[in-house]
Write a protein that holds these residues in place. Sequence first.
Motif, PDB file in Angstrom:
ATOM      1  N   TRP A 141       0.827  -1.199   0.000  1.00 44.81           N
ATOM      2  CA  TRP A 141       0.000   0.000   0.000  1.00 44.81           C
ATOM      3  C   TRP A 141       0.868   1.258   0.000  1.00 44.81           C
ATOM      4  O   TRP A 141       1.863   1.335   0.728  1.00 44.81           O
ATOM      5  CB  TRP A 141      -0.877   0.031   1.243  1.00 44.81           C
ATOM      6  N   PRO A 142       0.478   2.272  -0.775  1.00 48.11           N
ATOM      7  CA  PRO A 142       1.150   3.572  -0.665  1.00 48.11           C
ATOM      8  C   PRO A 142       0.960   4.103   0.753  1.00 48.11           C
ATOM      9  O   PRO A 142      -0.128   4.029   1.303  1.00 48.11           O
ATOM     10  CB  PRO A 142       0.416   4.445  -1.691  1.00 48.11           C
ATOM     11  N   ASP A 143       2.029   4.596   1.337  1.00 49.30           N
ATOM     12  CA  ASP A 143       1.975   4.970   2.740  1.00 49.30           C
ATOM     13  C   ASP A 143       1.132   6.217   2.973  1.00 49.30           C
ATOM     14  O   ASP A 143       1.277   7.228   2.287  1.00 49.30           O
ATOM     15  CB  ASP A 143       3.388   5.238   3.276  1.00 49.30           C
ATOM     16  N   MET A 144       0.255   6.132   3.973  1.00 48.64           N
ATOM     17  CA  MET A 144      -0.335   7.319   4.565  1.00 48.64           C
ATOM     18  C   MET A 144       0.535   7.672   5.760  1.00 48.64           C
ATOM     19  O   MET A 144       0.989   6.787   6.492  1.00 48.64           O
ATOM     20  CB  MET A 144      -1.768   7.060   5.038  1.00 48.64           C
ATOM     21  N   LYS A 145       0.803   8.931   5.952  1.00 44.70           N
ATOM     22  CA  LYS A 145       1.658   9.346   7.054  1.00 44.70           C
ATOM     23  C   LYS A 145       0.942   9.124   8.384  1.00 44.70           C
ATOM     24  O   LYS A 145      -0.267   9.323   8.499  1.00 44.70           O
ATOM     25  CB  LYS A 145       2.067  10.806   6.890  1.00 44.70           C
ATOM     26  N   ARG A 146       1.704   8.700   9.373  1.00 43.97           N
ATOM     27  CA  ARG A 146       1.139   8.345  10.672  1.00 43.97           C
ATOM     28  C   ARG A 146       0.312   9.471  11.305  1.00 43.97           C
ATOM     29  O   ARG A 146      -0.786   9.218  11.827  1.00 43.97           O
ATOM     30  CB  ARG A 146       2.270   7.905  11.604  1.00 43.97           C
ATOM     31  N   PRO A 147       0.777  10.730  11.306  1.00 40.58           N
ATOM     32  CA  PRO A 147      -0.056  11.792  11.904  1.00 40.58           C
ATOM     33  C   PRO A 147      -1.412  11.917  11.222  1.00 40.58           C
ATOM     34  O   PRO A 147      -2.425  12.160  11.888  1.00 40.58           O
ATOM     35  CB  PRO A 147       0.789  13.059  11.685  1.00 40.58           C
ATOM     36  N   CYS A 148      -1.454  11.731   9.912  1.00 45.58           N
ATOM     37  CA  CYS A 148      -2.702  11.812   9.167  1.00 45.58           C
ATOM     38  C   CYS A 148      -3.625  10.656   9.542  1.00 45.58           C
ATOM     39  O   CYS A 148      -4.833  10.843   9.738  1.00 45.58           O
ATOM     40  CB  CYS A 148      -2.412  11.806   7.669  1.00 45.58           C
TER      41      CYS A 148
ATOM     42  N   LEU B 267     -10.217   4.661   5.069  1.00 47.94           N
ATOM     43  CA  LEU B 267      -9.022   4.039   5.637  1.00 47.94           C
ATOM     44  C   LEU B 267      -8.843   2.627   5.101  1.00 47.94           C
ATOM     45  O   LEU B 267      -7.720   2.195   4.821  1.00 47.94           O
ATOM     46  CB  LEU B 267      -9.113   4.006   7.168  1.00 47.94           C
ATOM     47  N   SER B 268      -9.938   1.915   4.944  1.00 47.09           N
ATOM     48  CA  SER B 268      -9.866   0.561   4.395  1.00 47.09           C
ATOM     49  C   SER B 268      -9.385   0.595   2.948  1.00 47.09           C
ATOM     50  O   SER B 268      -8.541  -0.217   2.535  1.00 47.09           O
ATOM     51  CB  SER B 268     -11.235  -0.112   4.476  1.00 47.09           C
ATOM     52  N   MET B 269      -9.898   1.543   2.172  1.00 51.82           N
ATOM     53  CA  MET B 269      -9.496   1.685   0.774  1.00 51.82           C
ATOM     54  C   MET B 269      -8.008   1.992   0.647  1.00 51.82           C
ATOM     55  O   MET B 269      -7.342   1.521  -0.286  1.00 51.82           O
ATOM     56  CB  MET B 269     -10.335   2.786   0.112  1.00 51.82           C
ATOM     57  N   ARG B 270      -7.465   2.713   1.625  1.00 50.97           N
ATOM     58  CA  ARG B 270      -6.051   3.058   1.607  1.00 50.97           C
ATOM     59  C   ARG B 270      -5.184   2.013   2.308  1.00 50.97           C
ATOM     60  O   ARG B 270      -3.999   2.218   2.495  1.00 50.97           O
ATOM     61  CB  ARG B 270      -5.854   4.429   2.259  1.00 50.97           C
ATOM     62  N   GLY B 271      -5.795   0.885   2.702  1.00 53.44           N
ATOM     63  CA  GLY B 271      -5.028  -0.202   3.295  1.00 53.44           C
ATOM     64  C   GLY B 271      -4.578   0.039   4.714  1.00 53.44           C
ATOM     65  O   GLY B 271      -3.561  -0.510   5.136  1.00 53.44           O
ATOM     66  N   GLN B 272      -5.347   0.819   5.489  1.00 54.86           N
ATOM     67  CA  GLN B 272      -4.920   1.159   6.842  1.00 54.86           C
ATOM     68  C   GLN B 272      -5.719   0.439   7.923  1.00 54.86           C
ATOM     69  O   GLN B 272      -5.669   0.829   9.085  1.00 54.86           O
ATOM     70  CB  GLN B 272      -5.033   2.679   7.044  1.00 54.86           C
ATOM     71  N   LEU B 273      -6.456  -0.608   7.555  1.00 56.11           N
ATOM     72  CA  LEU B 273      -7.213  -1.370   8.545  1.00 56.11           C
ATOM     73  C   LEU B 273      -6.860  -2.847   8.462  1.00 56.11           C
ATOM     74  O   LEU B 273      -7.714  -3.719   8.601  1.00 56.11           O
ATOM     75  CB  LEU B 273      -8.731  -1.180   8.329  1.00 56.11           C
ATOM     76  N   THR B 274      -5.604  -3.147   8.209  1.00 62.33           N
ATOM     77  CA  THR B 274      -5.183  -4.534   8.035  1.00 62.33           C
ATOM     78  C   THR B 274      -4.656  -5.170   9.316  1.00 62.33           C
ATOM     79  O   THR B 274      -4.388  -6.365   9.340  1.00 62.33           O
ATOM     80  CB  THR B 274      -4.082  -4.617   6.963  1.00 62.33           C
ATOM     81  N   ASP B 275      -4.494  -4.391  10.383  1.00 59.85           N
ATOM     82  CA  ASP B 275      -3.931  -4.968  11.601  1.00 59.85           C
ATOM     83  C   ASP B 275      -4.959  -5.097  12.720  1.00 59.85           C
ATOM     84  O   ASP B 275      -5.206  -6.172  13.232  1.00 59.85           O
ATOM     85  CB  ASP B 275      -2.715  -4.160  12.080  1.00 59.85           C
ATOM     86  N   THR B 276      -5.595  -3.983  13.106  1.00 67.47           N
ATOM     87  CA  THR B 276      -6.542  -4.035  14.217  1.00 67.47           C
ATOM     88  C   THR B 276      -7.591  -2.938  14.073  1.00 67.47           C
ATOM     89  O   THR B 276      -7.314  -1.868  13.545  1.00 67.47           O
ATOM     90  CB  THR B 276      -5.834  -3.863  15.563  1.00 67.47           C
ATOM     91  N   VAL B 277      -8.795  -3.250  14.537  1.00 66.64           N
ATOM     92  CA  VAL B 277      -9.853  -2.241  14.561  1.00 66.64           C
ATOM     93  C   VAL B 277     -10.458  -2.129  15.959  1.00 66.64           C
ATOM     94  O   VAL B 277     -11.448  -1.440  16.160  1.00 66.64           O
ATOM     95  CB  VAL B 277     -10.986  -2.574  13.551  1.00 66.64           C
ATOM     96  N   ASN B 278      -9.855  -2.810  16.938  1.00 64.96           N
ATOM     97  CA  ASN B 278     -10.448  -2.822  18.270  1.00 64.96           C
ATOM     98  C   ASN B 278     -10.372  -1.467  18.963  1.00 64.96           C
ATOM     99  O   ASN B 278     -11.095  -1.224  19.926  1.00 64.96           O
ATOM    100  CB  ASN B 278      -9.798  -3.901  19.154  1.00 64.96           C
ATOM    101  N   ASN B 279      -9.512  -0.577  18.506  1.00 69.10           N
ATOM    102  CA  ASN B 279      -9.421   0.764  19.097  1.00 69.10           C
ATOM    103  C   ASN B 279      -9.906   1.843  18.142  1.00 69.10           C
ATOM    104  O   ASN B 279      -9.639   3.031  18.346  1.00 69.10           O
ATOM    105  CB  ASN B 279      -7.977   1.064  19.512  1.00 69.10           C
TER     106      ASN B 279
END
Length: 212
Positions: A38-45, A102-114
């Motif tokens: 996945w193209p990286d989204m920056k952590r602060p964003c 976030l899912s479309m950008r690949g940022q929900l592949t590890d955890t969603v519990n928080n």
Amino acid sequence: MMKLSASICLLVVLAVANQAQADSLKCNIKSNAVFKGWPDMKRPCIESMRKQIQKEIFASTQYLAMAAHFATDTVNRPGFTEHFIKAAKEEREHGAKLVEYLSMRGQLTDTVNNLISVPTVDVRKWSGLSALEAAFKLETEVTNSIRALIKTCEGTAKNGEDNDYHLVDYLTGVYLEEQLTGQRELAGQITTLEKMMSAHGELGEFLFDKNM
């Protein structure tokens, strides 16, 4: 009306009950099986996006509490009830759209519990005017939060390498438009209700409710 009030209360209870289940929502896919390209989204964003999702869920739950108040048989303001049920639905959809992004950008592949927690909302005996004023204040806070999110995702590098152009355009063109339109509508409703109550007292709120 009693059925509607009971249904709203049931939704709130179910939301609280589901929080226990949400704590165990973790992806069981092994880390080496998750796509890494996945193209990286920056952590602060990313972190700001997650905070904004919670902000939208809080607003939705707060409006649901307002709707429940106006739906009770001792208050019986169907116009206000419908208005805040609609507002709760819109805010919930806003939160869902951000989750989908976030899912479309690949940022929900590890955890969603928080990702989402059940918020504590203000429960009181609102008048029609105080509820609209509280809603306007809440919408203003959500708008300012979106602006801060946009600023964060624009990045700080002079060459723009950390600017998330797609997300910034999405938030500016879709979310801010809806927020500002909603604030203008609320401001007009507050002004109208104040004039009606000034002229007719409590009857003004009753008449306003009938025309919402």
